[in-house]
Design a protein around this motif. Structure first.
Motif, PDB file in Angstrom:
ATOM      1  N   ILE A  10       0.839  -1.201   0.000  1.00 45.78           N
ATOM      2  CA  ILE A  10       0.000   0.000   0.000  1.00 45.78           C
ATOM      3  C   ILE A  10       0.878   1.258   0.000  1.00 45.78           C
ATOM      4  O   ILE A  10       0.602   2.227  -0.725  1.00 45.78           O
ATOM      5  N   ALA A  11       1.953   1.227   0.802  1.00 42.27           N
ATOM      6  CA  ALA A  11       2.862   2.379   0.853  1.00 42.27           C
ATOM      7  C   ALA A  11       3.509   2.619  -0.507  1.00 42.27           C
ATOM      8  O   ALA A  11       3.693   3.768  -0.934  1.00 42.27           O
ATOM      9  N   HIS A  12       3.858   1.533  -1.200  1.00 43.68           N
ATOM     10  CA  HIS A  12       4.462   1.680  -2.535  1.00 43.68           C
ATOM     11  C   HIS A  12       3.462   2.287  -3.513  1.00 43.68           C
ATOM     12  O   HIS A  12       3.824   3.149  -4.330  1.00 43.68           O
ATOM     13  N   VAL A  13       2.219   1.869  -3.438  1.00 46.19           N
ATOM     14  CA  VAL A  13       1.182   2.422  -4.315  1.00 46.19           C
ATOM     15  C   VAL A  13       1.007   3.913  -4.048  1.00 46.19           C
ATOM     16  O   VAL A  13       0.849   4.726  -4.968  1.00 46.19           O
ATOM     17  N   MET A  14       1.060   4.311  -2.784  1.00 46.17           N
ATOM     18  CA  MET A  14       0.851   5.712  -2.418  1.00 46.17           C
ATOM     19  C   MET A  14       1.948   6.631  -2.949  1.00 46.17           C
ATOM     20  O   MET A  14       1.748   7.843  -3.055  1.00 46.17           O
ATOM     21  N   ARG A  15       3.096   6.077  -3.277  1.00 50.87           N
ATOM     22  CA  ARG A  15       4.172   6.903  -3.808  1.00 50.87           C
ATOM     23  C   ARG A  15       3.811   7.515  -5.151  1.00 50.87           C
ATOM     24  O   ARG A  15       4.420   8.504  -5.572  1.00 50.87           O
ATOM     25  N   PHE A  16       2.832   6.948  -5.837  1.00 51.67           N
ATOM     26  CA  PHE A  16       2.439   7.434  -7.152  1.00 51.67           C
ATOM     27  C   PHE A  16       1.254   8.407  -7.064  1.00 51.67           C
ATOM     28  O   PHE A  16       0.761   8.857  -8.098  1.00 51.67           O
ATOM     29  N   LEU A  17       0.810   8.724  -5.840  1.00 50.22           N
ATOM     30  CA  LEU A  17      -0.330   9.616  -5.651  1.00 50.22           C
ATOM     31  C   LEU A  17       0.128  11.010  -5.262  1.00 50.22           C
ATOM     32  O   LEU A  17       1.201  11.191  -4.677  1.00 50.22           O
ATOM     33  N   SER A  18      -0.696  11.993  -5.550  1.00 49.94           N
ATOM     34  CA  SER A  18      -0.441  13.355  -5.082  1.00 49.94           C
ATOM     35  C   SER A  18      -0.703  13.425  -3.580  1.00 49.94           C
ATOM     36  O   SER A  18      -1.272  12.503  -2.979  1.00 49.94           O
ATOM     37  N   VAL A  19      -0.294  14.548  -2.976  1.00 50.61           N
ATOM     38  CA  VAL A  19      -0.486  14.710  -1.532  1.00 50.61           C
ATOM     39  C   VAL A  19      -1.970  14.640  -1.175  1.00 50.61           C
ATOM     40  O   VAL A  19      -2.371  13.984  -0.200  1.00 50.61           O
ATOM     41  N   GLY A  20      -2.826  15.313  -1.970  1.00 49.08           N
ATOM     42  CA  GLY A  20      -4.258  15.286  -1.695  1.00 49.08           C
ATOM     43  C   GLY A  20      -4.844  13.893  -1.799  1.00 49.08           C
ATOM     44  O   GLY A  20      -5.675  13.485  -0.969  1.00 49.08           O
ATOM     45  N   ASP A  21      -4.402  13.127  -2.799  1.00 46.21           N
ATOM     46  CA  ASP A  21      -4.896  11.756  -2.950  1.00 46.21           C
ATOM     47  C   ASP A  21      -4.421  10.866  -1.808  1.00 46.21           C
ATOM     48  O   ASP A  21      -5.156   9.991  -1.341  1.00 46.21           O
ATOM     49  N   ARG A  22      -3.193  11.093  -1.350  1.00 43.02           N
ATOM     50  CA  ARG A  22      -2.684  10.290  -0.216  1.00 43.02           C
ATOM     51  C   ARG A  22      -3.472  10.585   1.054  1.00 43.02           C
ATOM     52  O   ARG A  22      -3.764   9.693   1.855  1.00 43.02           O
ATOM     53  N   LYS A  23      -3.831  11.859   1.264  1.00 44.38           N
ATOM     54  CA  LYS A  23      -4.621  12.213   2.448  1.00 44.38           C
ATOM     55  C   LYS A  23      -5.973  11.520   2.414  1.00 44.38           C
ATOM     56  O   LYS A  23      -6.455  11.024   3.441  1.00 44.38           O
ATOM     57  N   ALA A  24      -6.574  11.446   1.230  1.00 40.99           N
ATOM     58  CA  ALA A  24      -7.873  10.769   1.106  1.00 40.99           C
ATOM     59  C   ALA A  24      -7.719   9.263   1.285  1.00 40.99           C
ATOM     60  O   ALA A  24      -8.539   8.613   1.947  1.00 40.99           O
ATOM     61  N   ALA A  25      -6.653   8.693   0.739  1.00 42.97           N
ATOM     62  CA  ALA A  25      -6.438   7.246   0.848  1.00 42.97           C
ATOM     63  C   ALA A  25      -6.156   6.823   2.285  1.00 42.97           C
ATOM     64  O   ALA A  25      -6.518   5.713   2.702  1.00 42.97           O
ATOM     65  N   ALA A  26      -5.536   7.706   3.052  1.00 44.24           N
ATOM     66  CA  ALA A  26      -5.206   7.370   4.447  1.00 44.24           C
ATOM     67  C   ALA A  26      -6.456   7.210   5.310  1.00 44.24           C
ATOM     68  O   ALA A  26      -6.386   6.648   6.417  1.00 44.24           O
ATOM     69  N   LEU A  27      -7.605   7.669   4.821  1.00 44.20           N
ATOM     70  CA  LEU A  27      -8.851   7.572   5.586  1.00 44.20           C
ATOM     71  C   LEU A  27      -9.624   6.287   5.310  1.00 44.20           C
ATOM     72  O   LEU A  27     -10.701   6.082   5.875  1.00 44.20           O
ATOM     73  N   VAL A  28      -9.090   5.407   4.458  1.00 37.97           N
ATOM     74  CA  VAL A  28      -9.803   4.177   4.106  1.00 37.97           C
ATOM     75  C   VAL A  28      -9.996   3.292   5.330  1.00 37.97           C
ATOM     76  O   VAL A  28     -11.099   2.885   5.681  1.00 37.97           O
ATOM     77  N   ASN A  29      -8.900   2.966   6.004  1.00 34.50           N
ATOM     78  CA  ASN A  29      -8.948   2.174   7.241  1.00 34.50           C
ATOM     79  C   ASN A  29      -7.626   2.337   7.971  1.00 34.50           C
ATOM     80  O   ASN A  29      -6.726   3.057   7.519  1.00 34.50           O
ATOM     81  N   ARG A  30      -7.486   1.652   9.095  1.00 40.04           N
ATOM     82  CA  ARG A  30      -6.286   1.814   9.910  1.00 40.04           C
ATOM     83  C   ARG A  30      -5.023   1.340   9.161  1.00 40.04           C
ATOM     84  O   ARG A  30      -3.953   1.937   9.288  1.00 40.04           O
ATOM     85  N   GLN A  31      -5.157   0.264   8.388  1.00 35.78           N
ATOM     86  CA  GLN A  31      -4.001  -0.272   7.676  1.00 35.78           C
ATOM     87  C   GLN A  31      -3.482   0.738   6.643  1.00 35.78           C
ATOM     88  O   GLN A  31      -2.276   0.947   6.507  1.00 35.78           O
ATOM     89  N   TRP A  32      -4.401   1.370   5.922  1.00 30.01           N
ATOM     90  CA  TRP A  32      -3.994   2.373   4.947  1.00 30.01           C
ATOM     91  C   TRP A  32      -3.422   3.607   5.642  1.00 30.01           C
ATOM     92  O   TRP A  32      -2.514   4.256   5.115  1.00 30.01           O
ATOM     93  N   TYR A  33      -3.943   3.919   6.809  1.00 33.08           N
ATOM     94  CA  TYR A  33      -3.384   5.044   7.568  1.00 33.08           C
ATOM     95  C   TYR A  33      -1.943   4.752   7.978  1.00 33.08           C
ATOM     96  O   TYR A  33      -1.062   5.613   7.864  1.00 33.08           O
ATOM     97  N   GLU A  34      -1.684   3.539   8.461  1.00 36.84           N
ATOM     98  CA  GLU A  34      -0.321   3.165   8.843  1.00 36.84           C
ATOM     99  C   GLU A  34       0.621   3.188   7.644  1.00 36.84           C
ATOM    100  O   GLU A  34       1.779   3.584   7.755  1.00 36.84           O
ATOM    101  N   ALA A  35       0.105   2.792   6.482  1.00 37.37           N
ATOM    102  CA  ALA A  35       0.933   2.842   5.273  1.00 37.37           C
ATOM    103  C   ALA A  35       1.288   4.279   4.908  1.00 37.37           C
ATOM    104  O   ALA A  35       2.392   4.558   4.415  1.00 37.37           O
ATOM    105  N   SER A  36       0.367   5.199   5.170  1.00 36.89           N
ATOM    106  CA  SER A  36       0.628   6.605   4.836  1.00 36.89           C
ATOM    107  C   SER A  36       1.692   7.234   5.729  1.00 36.89           C
ATOM    108  O   SER A  36       2.207   8.307   5.422  1.00 36.89           O
ATOM    109  N   LEU A  37       2.048   6.553   6.838  1.00 33.62           N
ATOM    110  CA  LEU A  37       3.083   7.060   7.754  1.00 33.62           C
ATOM    111  C   LEU A  37       4.482   6.707   7.302  1.00 33.62           C
ATOM    112  O   LEU A  37       5.461   7.091   7.954  1.00 33.62           O
ATOM    113  N   ASP A  38       4.620   5.997   6.203  1.00 38.46           N
ATOM    114  CA  ASP A  38       5.937   5.609   5.692  1.00 38.46           C
ATOM    115  C   ASP A  38       6.795   6.863   5.509  1.00 38.46           C
ATOM    116  O   ASP A  38       6.388   7.814   4.827  1.00 38.46           O
ATOM    117  N   PRO A  39       8.002   6.917   6.099  1.00 40.01           N
ATOM    118  CA  PRO A  39       8.853   8.118   5.977  1.00 40.01           C
ATOM    119  C   PRO A  39       9.136   8.525   4.542  1.00 40.01           C
ATOM    120  O   PRO A  39       9.339   9.709   4.244  1.00 40.01           O
TER     121      PRO A  39
END
Length: 636
Positions: A10-39
């Motif tokens: 999930i974190a790898h997929v998020m690398r191809f998203l804009s900041v706004g899209d990542r913020k929206a994706a982080a709200l899917v569930n807890r697992q996606w939120y944790e993926a969005s915390l990738d440094p």
């Protein structure tokens, strides 16, 4: 499926998203939120904390993200602000690479609370922090100086713009604890040549009250080999000082901004480019005495130039643009408000030979630009990403067709005040002969002097045929939509990566045309001010087909009602900027809808909306405490 994917995937997929899209994706569930915390995902994430409305627990939760960028605004001397600053330093300090305190009423004591925690800081913005420099005692204590030397040694960029109370002594202490500064901004600071020209030895003493050019020059003599970028815009820099700066031994600046220094002449620029031959970026906008000779000097002595800004240099003529091809590495060119630059010269300079690196062209208010240039530019520079044709009054649908056909990588497009653009242009359709362009260039041939004053009595008013709006039919709109559904987009729809679009005052655009043309998945900024054909139907389409929108301007769109704005704010949850000013049909119901649905809104303009009340505005501010700017002029 999304629930069972590994966090790493999930974190790898998020690398191809804009900041706004990542913020929206982080709200899917807890697992996606944790993926969005990738440094690895935090490099372009900026935390903007308004200290009066931020709690310590909120800052502590942000610490999990380890973001390298932080902006702290609206700080004061209150205990709550100090608590937020301390928490921010504890949880974010060790990861910070960029810190902005721009415009804050920060005190010296609070600043010294921040500094020890920022050991890895590379960029520091203290612009407009006038309270910090008012006393002149910043870093005067030995222990403060020692602490700053230890923490700020890695700073590479320092912004000291718009400081009224900056003096030589404070400046020397600041740059002394940052020996590796490569980029320095003193934009808007008041700079004197020397603080007391009548006192003996004043040129060797640092002033405790003013910032002097002699002191800046001494700093450049020491730091010149490291300094790569210098911003002295709007400092009233005279030509003699610029010539002195150019001759500093060892100085090799690559980026120089001297915009707004109106006394500079062509000879001053000649002396500069002869000595500073490593320049790759030069901003001389608003230097009204410069002529085309400046461009010729640049072409002769610094052919490696990449960024040039000549906006508001009104004495520039065709010779300034006709030989731009001699700068093969040019990436950005700005001739905004240079009214004597013609299409013929621009074609010779930008389209006659390959410009492989050119990505941005700004020709706002260049009234001699014609469709022929836009067509030639599209064919010769297909990789262009930014194009500004604001107030190029002769631009018609031909240019829009060329942009759509030849510039597929375009990300920013401005056609504001191009009043001859119609539905046929933005939809990629051929205009019927009976409604052709003959007689439509009313702004140029109808005797109008400006956008504000019309004919003012010297000429007869334009006929009804000249000002009639050219609209598409329902059948043509359905054909365009069917073509889009079949995977064959036309018109502006071919610019799939467009992120900023400005069609303000294109008054020949109809409700139907806007509905069919504006369907961009990645668009984040849309301006439709004074598009009189815009209705609630258009807004419903925008809310449905532009899901990533963050900024929307629909000022003076008098057919828009509460219902349309309500549907927009319900669907577009990412809105941070909304302008609905100058509309008497909007009421307190609009404000209630904004307060209920726009949780991310930071700036709102409802000026001249006479049906709104101050009580409703107060309720809105209570519901949206993070609202940074609320414009409500003449709201009763």
């Amino acid at each position: 499926m999304a629930a069972v994917l590994p966090v790493e995937v999930i974190a790898h997929v998020m690398r191809f998203l804009s900041v706004g899209d990542r913020k929206a994706a982080a709200l899917v569930n807890r697992q996606w939120y944790e993926a969005s915390l990738d440094p690895a995902l935090q490099t372009n994430t900026v935390f903007h904390l308004l200290t009066p409305f931020t709690t310590g627990s909120t800052v502590q939760s942000f610490g999990l993200r380890k973001s390298p960028h932080l902006i702290l605004n609206d700080m004061d001397g209150s205990s709550k602000s100090k608590e937020v600053v301390q928490k921010a330093c504890q949880h974010l300090g060790q990861h910070l690479q960029s810190l902005s305190l721009k415009g804050s009423d920060i005190t010296e004591a609070t600043f010294m609370v921040i500094v020890p925690h920022c050991c890895n800081l590379r960029k520091l913005d203290l612009s407009s922090c006038n309270s910090l420099f008012l006393s002149g005692n910043l870093l005067r204590k030995a222990e403060d100086l020692k602490s700053a030397e230890k923490s700020l040694v890695n700073v590479r960029e320092l912004n000291l713009a718009s400081l009224r109370h900056l003096s030589d002594c404070v400046f020397n202490r600041l740059v002394g604890v940052m020996p590796n500064v490569e980029k320095l901004s003193l934009s808007g600071c008041t700079v004197s040549y020397e603080f007391n020209p009548y006192a003996k030895g004043s040129q060797t003493r640092a002033s405790t009250s003013v910032l002097t050019f002699i002191n800046i020059k001494a700093f450049l003599e020491q730091q010149g080999k490291k300094l790569a970028s210098l911003d002295l815009s709007k400092t009233a820099l005279p030509g003699s000082s610029l010539r002195e700066l150019a001759t500093v031994p060892g100085l090799a600046i690559r980026e120089l901004n001297i915009a707004g220094n109106r006394d500079l002449t062509d000879d001053d620029i000649l002396r500069l480019v002869k000595r500073q031959t490593s320049l790759t970026s030069l901003n001389v906008s608003m230097c009204g005495e410069l002529t085309s000779e400046t461009v010729l000097h640049i072409q002769t002595y610094v052919p490696q130039m990449q960024y040039l800004n000549f906006s508001k240099c009104r004495r520039m003529r065709d010779s300034a643009a006709s030989k731009l091809y001699t700068l093969p590495g040019l990436r950005y060119i700005n001739f905004a408000e240079c009214p004597q630059i013609s299409s013929k010269a621009l074609i010779a300079g930008l389209s006659s030979k390959p410009m492989p690196y050119l990505t941005s062209v700004c020709l706002a208010h260049c009234t001699l630009v014609r469709d022929e240039f836009v067509e030639a530019l599209g064919k010769s520079v297909p990789h262009l990403q930014e194009l500004d044709l604001t107030s190029c009054l002769a631009i018609t649908d031909r240019s829009v067709h060329a942009i759509a056909a030849f510039l597929p990588e375009l990300k920013r497009l401005s056609l504001a005040w191009c009043k001859n653009v119609t539905d046929y242009g933005i939809l990629g359709l051929e205009k019927p002969e009976e409604v052709g362009d003959e007689g439509r260039l009313c702004e140029l041939t109808g005797g109008r002097f400006s956008r504000n004053f019309g004919t003012i009595g010297f000429f007869s008013p334009p006929s009804a045929a000249e000002v009639s709006v050219c609209k598409i039919t329902q059948e043509e709109a359905l054909a365009v939509l069917a073509q889009q559904d079949a995977g064959m987009p036309s018109g502006l729809q071919r610019l799939a990566g467009l992120r900023v679009l400005d069609l303000s005052t294109c008054q020949q655009l109809s409700d139907l045309g806007i509905t069919c043309a504006i369907r961009f998945r990645e668009l984040v900024c849309l301006r439709l001010n004074m598009c009189t054909g815009l209705t609630d139907r258009s807004l419903v389409s925008i809310a449905t087909n532009v899901p990533s929108l963050e900024e929307l301007s629909i000022s003076q769109c008098h057919q828009v009602t509460d219902d349309g704005v309500t549907k927009v704010v319900k669907r577009l949850q990412r809105l941070t900027f909304l302008d609905v000013s100058c509309n008497d049909r909007l009421t307190n119901h609009t404000l209630a809808s904004i307060g209920q649905h726009c949780r991310c809104l930071q700036k709102l303009d409802v000026s001249l909306c006479s049906q709104m009340s101050h009580d409703a505005l107060d309720k809105l501010q209570y519901r949206l405490p993070h609202l940074v700017s609320l414009q409500s002029r003449l709201v009763l």
